[in-house]
Design a protein around this motif. Structure first.
Motif, PDB file in Angstrom:
ATOM      1  N   ARG A  11       0.787  -1.572  -0.214  1.00 20.17           N
ATOM      2  CA  ARG A  11       0.057  -0.217   0.196  1.00 20.17           C
ATOM      3  C   ARG A  11       0.620   0.901   0.071  1.00 20.17           C
ATOM      4  NH1 ARG A  11      -4.636   0.890   4.188  1.00 20.17           N
ATOM      5  NH2 ARG A  11      -3.772  -0.969   5.488  1.00 20.17           N
ATOM      6  N   ALA A  12       1.608   1.279   0.486  1.00 19.36           N
ATOM      7  CA  ALA A  12       2.803   2.490   0.998  1.00 19.36           C
ATOM      8  C   ALA A  12       3.645   2.228  -0.879  1.00 19.36           C
ATOM      9  CB  ALA A  12       3.998   2.121   1.791  1.00 19.36           C
ATOM     10  N   ARG A  13       3.963   1.285  -1.036  1.00 18.74           N
ATOM     11  CA  ARG A  13       4.615   1.835  -2.568  1.00 18.74           C
ATOM     12  C   ARG A  13       3.156   2.437  -3.446  1.00 18.74           C
ATOM     13  NH1 ARG A  13       8.163  -3.097  -5.000  1.00 18.74           N
ATOM     14  NH2 ARG A  13       8.406  -2.475  -7.196  1.00 18.74           N
ATOM     15  N   GLY A  14       2.320   1.735  -3.560  1.00 15.98           N
ATOM     16  CA  GLY A  14       1.561   2.000  -3.990  1.00 15.98           C
ATOM     17  C   GLY A  14       0.931   3.792  -3.953  1.00 15.98           C
ATOM     18  N   LEU A  15       0.565   4.725  -3.114  1.00 12.62           N
ATOM     19  CA  LEU A  15       0.629   5.352  -2.501  1.00 12.62           C
ATOM     20  C   LEU A  15       2.020   6.723  -3.026  1.00 12.62           C
ATOM     21  CD1 LEU A  15      -0.256   5.358   0.872  1.00 12.62           C
ATOM     22  CD2 LEU A  15      -1.825   5.858  -0.570  1.00 12.62           C
ATOM     23  N   ILE A  16       3.342   5.841  -2.554  1.00 16.39           N
ATOM     24  CA  ILE A  16       4.366   6.850  -3.281  1.00 16.39           C
ATOM     25  C   ILE A  16       3.690   6.800  -4.779  1.00 16.39           C
ATOM     26  CG2 ILE A  16       6.951   6.475  -3.989  1.00 16.39           C
ATOM     27  CD1 ILE A  16       6.738   4.773  -0.902  1.00 16.39           C
ATOM     28  N   ALA A  17       3.980   5.543  -5.796  1.00 15.55           N
ATOM     29  CA  ALA A  17       3.974   5.619  -6.931  1.00 15.55           C
ATOM     30  C   ALA A  17       3.142   6.588  -7.383  1.00 15.55           C
ATOM     31  CB  ALA A  17       3.309   4.573  -7.716  1.00 15.55           C
ATOM     32  N   LYS A  18       1.994   6.754  -6.719  1.00 17.12           N
ATOM     33  CA  LYS A  18       0.755   7.147  -6.857  1.00 17.12           C
ATOM     34  C   LYS A  18       1.587   9.296  -6.554  1.00 17.12           C
ATOM     35  CE  LYS A  18      -4.116   9.461  -5.678  1.00 17.12           C
ATOM     36  NZ  LYS A  18      -5.793   8.629  -5.563  1.00 17.12           N
ATOM     37  N   ARG A  19       1.829   9.722  -5.892  1.00 17.33           N
ATOM     38  CA  ARG A  19       2.729  10.803  -5.707  1.00 17.33           C
ATOM     39  C   ARG A  19       3.198  11.456  -6.785  1.00 17.33           C
ATOM     40  NH1 ARG A  19       0.528  13.301  -0.200  1.00 17.33           N
ATOM     41  NH2 ARG A  19       2.364  15.439  -1.332  1.00 17.33           N
ATOM     42  N   TRP A  20       4.314  10.233  -6.578  1.00 14.11           N
ATOM     43  CA  TRP A  20       4.984  10.715  -8.154  1.00 14.11           C
ATOM     44  C   TRP A  20       4.721  11.355  -9.658  1.00 14.11           C
ATOM     45  CZ3 TRP A  20      11.093  11.567  -8.551  1.00 14.11           C
ATOM     46  CH2 TRP A  20      11.069  11.753  -7.103  1.00 14.11           C
ATOM     47  N   GLY A  21       3.472  10.223  -9.682  1.00 12.75           N
ATOM     48  CA  GLY A  21       2.920  10.422 -10.644  1.00 12.75           C
ATOM     49  C   GLY A  21       1.996  11.646 -10.752  1.00 12.75           C
ATOM     50  N   SER A  22       1.485  12.120  -9.875  1.00 14.54           N
ATOM     51  CA  SER A  22       1.205  13.047 -10.265  1.00 14.54           C
ATOM     52  C   SER A  22       2.121  14.317 -10.230  1.00 14.54           C
ATOM     53  CB  SER A  22       0.190  13.916  -8.871  1.00 14.54           C
ATOM     54  OG  SER A  22       1.104  13.829  -7.429  1.00 14.54           O
ATOM     55  N   LEU A  23       3.282  14.377  -9.730  1.00 15.38           N
ATOM     56  CA  LEU A  23       3.914  15.043 -10.502  1.00 15.38           C
ATOM     57  C   LEU A  23       4.051  15.127 -11.532  1.00 15.38           C
ATOM     58  CD1 LEU A  23       7.046  16.665  -9.943  1.00 15.38           C
ATOM     59  CD2 LEU A  23       8.178  14.949  -9.971  1.00 15.38           C
ATOM     60  N   PHE A  24       4.154  14.170 -12.721  1.00 18.84           N
ATOM     61  CA  PHE A  24       4.122  14.271 -14.100  1.00 18.84           C
ATOM     62  C   PHE A  24       2.781  15.892 -14.786  1.00 18.84           C
ATOM     63  CE2 PHE A  24       7.566  11.414 -13.113  1.00 18.84           C
ATOM     64  CZ  PHE A  24       8.840  11.730 -13.734  1.00 18.84           C
ATOM     65  N   SER A  25       2.000  15.265 -14.329  1.00 15.22           N
ATOM     66  CA  SER A  25       0.748  16.343 -14.543  1.00 15.22           C
ATOM     67  C   SER A  25       1.343  17.377 -15.138  1.00 15.22           C
ATOM     68  CB  SER A  25      -0.401  16.216 -13.762  1.00 15.22           C
ATOM     69  OG  SER A  25       0.522  17.327 -12.586  1.00 15.22           O
ATOM     70  N   ASP A  26       2.402  18.040 -14.755  1.00 17.84           N
ATOM     71  CA  ASP A  26       2.690  19.340 -15.578  1.00 17.84           C
ATOM     72  C   ASP A  26       4.465  19.474 -16.223  1.00 17.84           C
ATOM     73  OD1 ASP A  26       0.530  20.238 -14.347  1.00 17.84           O
ATOM     74  OD2 ASP A  26       1.624  21.021 -12.282  1.00 17.84           O
ATOM     75  N   ILE A  27       4.587  18.218 -16.010  1.00 16.24           N
ATOM     76  CA  ILE A  27       5.776  17.655 -16.672  1.00 16.24           C
ATOM     77  C   ILE A  27       6.068  16.656 -17.161  1.00 16.24           C
ATOM     78  CG2 ILE A  27       7.236  19.148 -15.003  1.00 16.24           C
ATOM     79  CD1 ILE A  27       8.869  16.460 -14.027  1.00 16.24           C
ATOM     80  N   ASP A  28       7.328  16.790 -18.658  1.00 20.07           N
ATOM     81  CA  ASP A  28       7.266  15.643 -19.431  1.00 20.07           C
ATOM     82  C   ASP A  28       8.105  14.247 -18.580  1.00 20.07           C
ATOM     83  OD1 ASP A  28       5.402  16.251 -21.284  1.00 20.07           O
ATOM     84  OD2 ASP A  28       7.121  17.424 -22.893  1.00 20.07           O
TER      85      ASP A  28
END
Length: 108
Positions: free
Chosen positions: A2-19
């Motif tokens: 679950r922690a890994r999934g949360l980390i991946a989600k947060r990192w994924g949101s970083l890429f909403s504004d950058i390539d």
């Protein structure tokens, strides 16, 4: 997991504004053969092995595509690398940026 999934989600949101995100591959160039730790300017100390994996850990944990390519040399002539991280499943963009960085450094 679950922690890994949360980390991946947060990192994924970083890429909403950058390539892509460019970071150093490692925080320090080559350690001496017998060297076991790095002494940082803030007075902290870190093992060489921990320092060398620290900046690559986010890609490993999140599963985001990442690539490291040569980026030049430091003042002592030691190689420096840059890590390129991209959006989930956008491996092609990561490879495209890696090639753009690496091509000017390739010998003719």
């Amino acid at each position: 997991q679950r922690a890994r999934g949360l980390i991946a989600k947060r990192w994924g949101s970083l890429f909403s504004d950058i390539d892509v995100l460019l970071t150093p591959t490692v925080p320090q160039t080559a350690a001496r053969l017998e060297q076991e730790t790095f002494d940082w300017e803030d007075g902290s100390q870190e093992s060489v092995s921990e320092a060398y994996v620290r900046l690559c850990a986010p890609a490993n944990v999140t599963g985001l595509p990442a690539l490291t390519v040569p980026f030049g040399k430091d003042h002592q002539g030691l190689p420096v690398g840059v890590q390129i991280m991209g959006k989930a499943f956008d491996d092609a963009k990561v490879l495209q940026v890696g090639r753009a960085i690496e091509q000017p450094l390739s010998p003719i």
